[in-house]
Design a protein around this motif. Sequence first.
Motif, PDB file in Angstrom:
ATOM      1  N   LEU A  51      56.620 131.209  65.983  1.00  0.00           N
ATOM      2  CA  LEU A  51      55.135 131.200  66.437  1.00  0.00           C
ATOM      3  C   LEU A  51      54.637 132.066  67.841  1.00  0.00           C
ATOM      4  CD1 LEU A  51      55.670 127.258  66.645  1.00  0.00           C
ATOM      5  CD2 LEU A  51      53.339 127.929  65.940  1.00  0.00           C
ATOM      6  N   TYR A  52      53.337 131.960  68.516  1.00  0.00           N
ATOM      7  CA  TYR A  52      53.711 133.086  69.407  1.00  0.00           C
ATOM      8  C   TYR A  52      52.069 132.732  69.787  1.00  0.00           C
ATOM      9  CZ  TYR A  52      51.475 135.852  65.517  1.00  0.00           C
ATOM     10  OH  TYR A  52      50.697 136.076  64.657  1.00  0.00           O
ATOM     11  N   PHE A  53      51.695 133.464  70.711  1.00  0.00           N
ATOM     12  CA  PHE A  53      50.668 133.184  71.481  1.00  0.00           C
ATOM     13  C   PHE A  53      50.076 134.509  71.807  1.00  0.00           C
ATOM     14  CE2 PHE A  53      53.430 130.412  73.407  1.00  0.00           C
ATOM     15  CZ  PHE A  53      53.057 129.107  73.465  1.00  0.00           C
ATOM     16  N   VAL A  54      48.132 134.497  71.352  1.00  0.00           N
ATOM     17  CA  VAL A  54      47.810 135.234  71.875  1.00  0.00           C
ATOM     18  C   VAL A  54      46.266 135.181  72.635  1.00  0.00           C
ATOM     19  CG1 VAL A  54      45.829 137.160  70.564  1.00  0.00           C
ATOM     20  CG2 VAL A  54      48.019 135.927  69.369  1.00  0.00           C
ATOM     21  N   PRO A  55      46.508 135.952  73.224  1.00  0.00           N
ATOM     22  CA  PRO A  55      47.070 136.647  74.156  1.00  0.00           C
ATOM     23  C   PRO A  55      48.146 136.396  75.077  1.00  0.00           C
ATOM     24  CG  PRO A  55      45.069 136.572  75.949  1.00  0.00           C
ATOM     25  CD  PRO A  55      45.166 135.467  74.634  1.00  0.00           C
ATOM     26  N   SER A  56      49.120 136.611  75.021  1.00  0.00           N
ATOM     27  CA  SER A  56      50.581 136.705  75.344  1.00  0.00           C
ATOM     28  C   SER A  56      50.848 136.905  76.985  1.00  0.00           C
ATOM     29  CB  SER A  56      52.373 137.134  75.116  1.00  0.00           C
ATOM     30  OG  SER A  56      51.817 138.565  74.729  1.00  0.00           O
ATOM     31  N   SER A  57      49.931 137.620  77.726  1.00  0.00           N
ATOM     32  CA  SER A  57      49.663 137.993  79.019  1.00  0.00           C
ATOM     33  C   SER A  57      48.330 138.069  79.617  1.00  0.00           C
ATOM     34  CB  SER A  57      51.029 138.857  79.783  1.00  0.00           C
ATOM     35  OG  SER A  57      49.903 140.308  78.944  1.00  0.00           O
TER      36      SER A  57
END
Length: 191
Positions: free
Chosen positions: A22-28
């Motif tokens: 599980l990850y986020f886009v964008p991450s920064s």
Amino acid sequence: MFLLILLFGAVSFAGAASEANLYFVPSSGTYEKTDEFTVELKLNSQDSITSLKAYITYDPAVLSIESFQVNEAAFPFWLEKESVPGLLKLQASVPAPGFQGEQTIATLRLRTQGKFGDAVILVDPSSLVLNSGDEDVLRISSFSAARFVVGDASALSQAQVFLYVGLVVALILCAAVLFMMVRKRKEVDKK
């Protein structure tokens, strides 16, 4: 012996479940105070995924979730879709055989709260991603977080102005002290 190790390793690898992320886009990113921006929560797995429990944590003094939309095409059955300050709770399932690959799970509309500094959103360690064999295949890693810098361009320029003014004052004071020392030295040399 080498053949036994090779065969044992192949059998062990074949029986192991794939990992899901599980990850986020964008991450920064960098935002000013009270900016709104969109972040996607994504899931990637080579295993067949049938259910998930994704709890997302964040500091409500720095960020708020203004709204969110879940992907009902990826997960048609949603058991929990709740947002409380500091926590987003998502639980869903899909009939077997599930899905493989990459999917957007939810789209989050975030707002910075006017506090300067780091705004971090994390996949909580209590989250689960289950494959068709009901094995938890979620791997929490550094990719399971996103970090955003919250600042105000006018406040940053004011800080820079104060720094420059302070440096100029310090240089003037140093020059004045140096001038007085040279003058005193000349007076001493005349005597």
